[in-house]
Design an enzyme around this catalytic site. Structure first.
Site, PDB file in Angstrom:
ATOM      1  N   GLN A 215       0.822  -1.208   0.000  1.00 39.59           N
ATOM      2  CA  GLN A 215       0.000   0.000   0.000  1.00 39.59           C
ATOM      3  C   GLN A 215       0.856   1.259   0.000  1.00 39.59           C
ATOM      4  O   GLN A 215       0.490   2.260  -0.608  1.00 39.59           O
ATOM      5  CB  GLN A 215      -0.953  -0.004   1.191  1.00 39.59           C
ATOM      6  CG  GLN A 215      -1.987  -1.116   1.127  1.00 39.59           C
ATOM      7  CD  GLN A 215      -2.667  -1.207  -0.223  1.00 39.59           C
ATOM      8  OE1 GLN A 215      -3.390  -0.308  -0.624  1.00 39.59           O
ATOM      9  NE2 GLN A 215      -2.434  -2.309  -0.936  1.00 39.59           N
TER      10      GLN A 215
ATOM     11  N   HIS B  57       1.716   3.067  -3.330  1.00 36.56           N
ATOM     12  CA  HIS B  57       0.746   3.855  -4.095  1.00 36.56           C
ATOM     13  C   HIS B  57       1.160   5.322  -4.164  1.00 36.56           C
ATOM     14  O   HIS B  57       1.199   5.908  -5.240  1.00 36.56           O
ATOM     15  CB  HIS B  57      -0.645   3.749  -3.469  1.00 36.56           C
ATOM     16  CG  HIS B  57      -1.379   2.515  -3.875  1.00 36.56           C
ATOM     17  ND1 HIS B  57      -1.792   2.284  -5.163  1.00 36.56           N
ATOM     18  CD2 HIS B  57      -1.789   1.441  -3.157  1.00 36.56           C
ATOM     19  CE1 HIS B  57      -2.419   1.123  -5.237  1.00 36.56           C
ATOM     20  NE2 HIS B  57      -2.429   0.591  -4.032  1.00 36.56           N
TER      21      HIS B  57
ATOM     22  N   GLU C  21      -8.891   0.938   5.789  1.00 39.44           N
ATOM     23  CA  GLU C  21      -9.393   0.526   4.478  1.00 39.44           C
ATOM     24  C   GLU C  21      -9.190  -0.978   4.287  1.00 39.44           C
ATOM     25  O   GLU C  21     -10.115  -1.701   3.926  1.00 39.44           O
ATOM     26  CB  GLU C  21      -8.646   1.300   3.390  1.00 39.44           C
ATOM     27  CG  GLU C  21      -9.036   0.914   1.982  1.00 39.44           C
ATOM     28  CD  GLU C  21      -8.149   1.572   0.940  1.00 39.44           C
ATOM     29  OE1 GLU C  21      -8.565   1.604  -0.237  1.00 39.44           O
ATOM     30  OE2 GLU C  21      -7.026   2.022   1.279  1.00 39.44           O
ATOM     31  N   HIS C  22      -7.963  -1.446   4.501  1.00 36.16           N
ATOM     32  CA  HIS C  22      -7.633  -2.870   4.405  1.00 36.16           C
ATOM     33  C   HIS C  22      -7.136  -3.360   5.765  1.00 36.16           C
ATOM     34  O   HIS C  22      -6.256  -2.733   6.355  1.00 36.16           O
ATOM     35  CB  HIS C  22      -6.505  -3.115   3.391  1.00 36.16           C
ATOM     36  CG  HIS C  22      -6.752  -2.526   2.041  1.00 36.16           C
ATOM     37  ND1 HIS C  22      -6.169  -1.335   1.628  1.00 36.16           N
ATOM     38  CD2 HIS C  22      -7.509  -2.953   1.002  1.00 36.16           C
ATOM     39  CE1 HIS C  22      -6.554  -1.071   0.391  1.00 36.16           C
ATOM     40  NE2 HIS C  22      -7.373  -2.028  -0.015  1.00 36.16           N
TER      41      HIS C  22
ATOM     42  N   ASP D  25      -6.821  -6.569  -4.331  1.00 40.12           N
ATOM     43  CA  ASP D  25      -6.670  -5.458  -5.261  1.00 40.12           C
ATOM     44  C   ASP D  25      -6.954  -5.860  -6.696  1.00 40.12           C
ATOM     45  O   ASP D  25      -7.321  -5.019  -7.519  1.00 40.12           O
ATOM     46  CB  ASP D  25      -5.243  -4.895  -5.179  1.00 40.12           C
ATOM     47  CG  ASP D  25      -5.036  -3.996  -3.979  1.00 40.12           C
ATOM     48  OD1 ASP D  25      -6.042  -3.529  -3.408  1.00 40.12           O
ATOM     49  OD2 ASP D  25      -3.874  -3.762  -3.603  1.00 40.12           O
TER      50      ASP D  25
ATOM     51  N   HIS E 276     -53.356  17.930   3.416  1.00 34.41           N
ATOM     52  CA  HIS E 276     -52.920  16.533   3.531  1.00 34.41           C
ATOM     53  C   HIS E 276     -54.061  15.683   4.096  1.00 34.41           C
ATOM     54  O   HIS E 276     -54.371  14.592   3.590  1.00 34.41           O
ATOM     55  CB  HIS E 276     -51.705  16.420   4.471  1.00 34.41           C
ATOM     56  CG  HIS E 276     -50.397  16.778   3.849  1.00 34.41           C
ATOM     57  ND1 HIS E 276     -50.089  18.039   3.472  1.00 34.41           N
ATOM     58  CD2 HIS E 276     -49.312  15.999   3.561  1.00 34.41           C
ATOM     59  CE1 HIS E 276     -48.857  18.067   2.965  1.00 34.41           C
ATOM     60  NE2 HIS E 276     -48.369  16.830   3.006  1.00 34.41           N
TER      61      HIS E 276
END
Length: 435
Positions: free
Chosen positions: A262, A265, A330-331, A364, A423
């Site tokens: 990761q 990235h 996230e992971h 991924d 109404h």
């Protein structure tokens, strides 16, 4: 030695240091927002002409006409034919697994009837047209094409429009091939905030869509946030994250490489290892130093580990789980002997990778579940991208004569209590109570 933070839950300042480590401002700063706002205004006012101007300025090539920006389906098919056979096989295998998983997520319409015959239910329909943003800056991401496009097509989206930046006019054939196998209907060689604006409002060449999905840089993220309301968006994503809980019995080289996966990235990515085995943390630190020089993106990884990475020592497994739930990554890798016995205790994570053999990288590309996941602690309240993100739900109500009479009484009482006489009388007419 790689400079990565070492934290311990027994330290008095642990909470403060962890908060600082997790701090991430996903909203662009004022300067970025001003630039994005100007780009959106220009695209809305000048359409294709603005897209060409920004392509010349930012992507450094000059389309002769707006039609030069379009990449029709035949061009995607050409890319599919041009890539090596082994890449076609890999894309097909990944697409098949992502599609099979997505098929399980499709929502179905349903209805039931009250005893008096009144029908209540839910009708599920796909979005008409979706825009898919595919990054094209520091790396090309055919996997993102598969993960965003296939759930949309499984949901029944009839028109899927892809936009992809083309710096210096260069197209990535693997990305275009992925678009072909995933069912993208057409594509445009545009990127940045201008592509998001074009998808949101439409131009003479680019059709307006109902929702925009897909990751991008800070300008893309700011543009997606700015156009939300005009169109739907999937999320405003932050940098990639991984958190590994390990009992110390997984080879340290494996864990170091998971952290790298990761961190490579970008420099803002976050990689964290949590363990109650201090010696194991030391061994992983040694593996980091040994393996990092062997990687092509070592400078990016090193910067990410230095800025936002950490090795965290906890007292035991219970505390490791508590830390993971606080971080809401996230992971999340559960690299322990019996992950199934503890996974039910994980409340906040985008995707959970269970066992020593489940590298996050599998998710991924080809495991099946979507890799578009909530970041920056938003896993506390949001979920991975899925087929349901490309479907809408409409409520169904069909009152019988008896049902209208029964419901009118309750409606009228509540409506008059709110001072909304029309109404009340509207309901009473159907229920047989009105003049």
């Amino acid at each position: 030695m790689t400079d990565i933070q070492r934290l311990s839950t027994s330290d008095a300042d642990f909470a403060t240091r962890l908060a600082g480590l997790l701090a991430w401002e996903s909203v662009a700063d004022e300067r970025v927002q001003q630039v994005v706002a100007e780009i959106i205004r220009a695209v809305r006012a000048r359409g294709d002409a603005a897209l060409i101007d920004y392509t010349v300025r930012l992507d450094r090539w000059t389309p002769a006409t707006p039609s030069d920006l379009e990449l029709p389906r035949v061009r995607l098919k050409q890319a599919w034919s041009a890539i090596p056979a082994e890449q076609r096989a890999a894309l097909e295998a990944a697409a098949e697994r992502v599609r099979a998983y997505a098929e399980h997520q499709r929502l179905e319409s349903w209805s039931y009837r009250d005893p008096d015959g009144t029908l209540l239910g839910q009708q599920v329909t796909p979005l008409d047209r979706v825009g898919l943003y595919v990054p094209g800056g520091k790396a090309a991401y055919p996997s993102s094409v598969l993960m965003n496009a296939i759930p949309a097509k499984v949901a029944g989206v009839s028109e899927l429009i892809m936009v992809v930046p083309t710096p210096d006019g260069e197209l990535n054939e693997l990305v275009l091939a992925a678009a072909h196998v995933a069912g993208v209907d057409c594509a445009f060689a545009i990127g940045g905030a201008q592509a998001v604006a074009a998808l949101a409002y439409g131009t003479e060449t680019v059709p307006a869509v109902d929702k925009i999905v897909g990751p991008g840089n800070i300008y893309v993220a700011a543009a997606k946030r700015a156009v939300f309301g005009q169109v739907g968006i999937d999320m405003v994503a932050g940098p990639s994250e991984i958190l590994v809980i390990c009992d110390g019995d997984t080879p340290p080289d494996w864990i170091a490489m998971d952290l790298f996966s990761q961190a490579e990235h970008d420099e803002d990515a976050q990689s964290i290892l949590v363990s109650w085995d201090a010696g194991f943390l030391d061994r992983v630190a040694t593996s980091i130093d040994t393996l990092l020089p062997t990687l092509e993106r070592a400078p990016i990884i090193e910067a990410a580990l230095r800025a936002r990475g950490a090795l965290i020592l906890v007292r035991d497994l219970d505390e490791a789980i508590a830390v993971a739930n606080q971080i809401a990554p996230e992971h999340l890798e559960l690299s322990v002997a019996d992950p199934e016995s503890i996974v039910g205790r994980i409340r906040h994570a985008g995707a959970i990778f269970m066992g020593r053999y489940t590298a996050e990288a599998l998710g991924d590309y080809c495991a099946g579940p979507n890799h578009v996941l909530p970041t920056a602690r938003t896993a506390r309240f949001s979920s991975p991208l899925g087929v349901y993100d490309f479907q809408k739900r409409s409520s169904l109500i069909m009152a019988s004569f008896a049902g209208a009479a029964r419901l009118a009484q309750t409606t009228a009482l509540l409506a008059r209590g709110e001072g909304l006489t029309a109404h009340a009388r509207s309901a009473e007419y159907r229920g047989g109570f009105g003049a």
